[in-house]
Design an enzyme around this catalytic site. Structure first.
Site, PDB file in Angstrom:
ATOM      1  CB  CYS A 198      18.972  59.735  58.817  1.00 21.84           C
ATOM      2  SG  CYS A 198      18.012  61.246  58.668  1.00 21.84           S
ATOM      3  CB  CYS A 216      11.630  61.423  55.765  1.00 26.66           C
ATOM      4  SG  CYS A 216      12.521  59.880  56.062  1.00 26.66           S
TER       5      CYS A 216
END
Ligand code: FES
Length: 148
Positions: A34, A104
């Site tokens: 990402c 994350c």
């Protein structure tokens, strides 16, 4: 994809955002998929307690929220307790994350570990159970372009 209220709260009002001028340890990690980057600064006293912690995160809402929560979870804690703050603990404290966002929270765990590793290296000590960071990013690597 729905975020919990806790995630939105930490995204909208992040705790401990910023940097420390004279940190005991700094860890920067990134996720190549990402492209998000998280940096955590620790101020650790002589007894091994985390007196202050700050973060800088260039990433998605979940990355900001997990950084914020992770810093809250390690603040005031001993190194050994900070080491035990896993991405699962961060997720739980945030009342969960959507499955595609779990990576994350992993970034938050890795950033804390990387900062502890940096601290241990500076102090010339070994922190039991701490492994070298997998994807620590060094200052001078940051401008490098990567092809995904
Ligand atoms: Fe990568 Fe959130 S999408 S850290």
């Amino acid at each position: 994809m729905a975020y919990s209220e806790m995630v939105m709260e930490h995204f909208n009002n992040p705790r401990n955002m910023g940097e420390l001028d004279d940190p005991s340890g700094v860890g920067t990690v990134g996720n190549a998929q990402c492209g998000d980057i998280m940096r955590i600064y620790l101020d650790i006293d002589d007894d091994g307690y985390i007196q202050d912690v700050k973060f800088k995160t260039f990433g998605c809402a979940a990355a900001v929220a997990t950084s914020s929560m992770a810093t809250e979870l390690v603040k005031g804690k001993h190194i050994s307790e900070a080491l035990a703050v896993t991405n699962q603990a961060v997720c739980d404290a945030l009342d969960g994350l959507p499955p595609v966002k779990v990576h994350c929270s992993l970034l938050a765990e890795e950033a804390i570990h990387a900062a502890l590793w940096d601290y241990a290296e500076r102090e010339g000590i070994t922190i039991e159970g701490l492994k070298p960071p997998k994807n620590d990013i060094h200052e001078d690597d940051e401008d490098e372009e990567e092809d995904y």
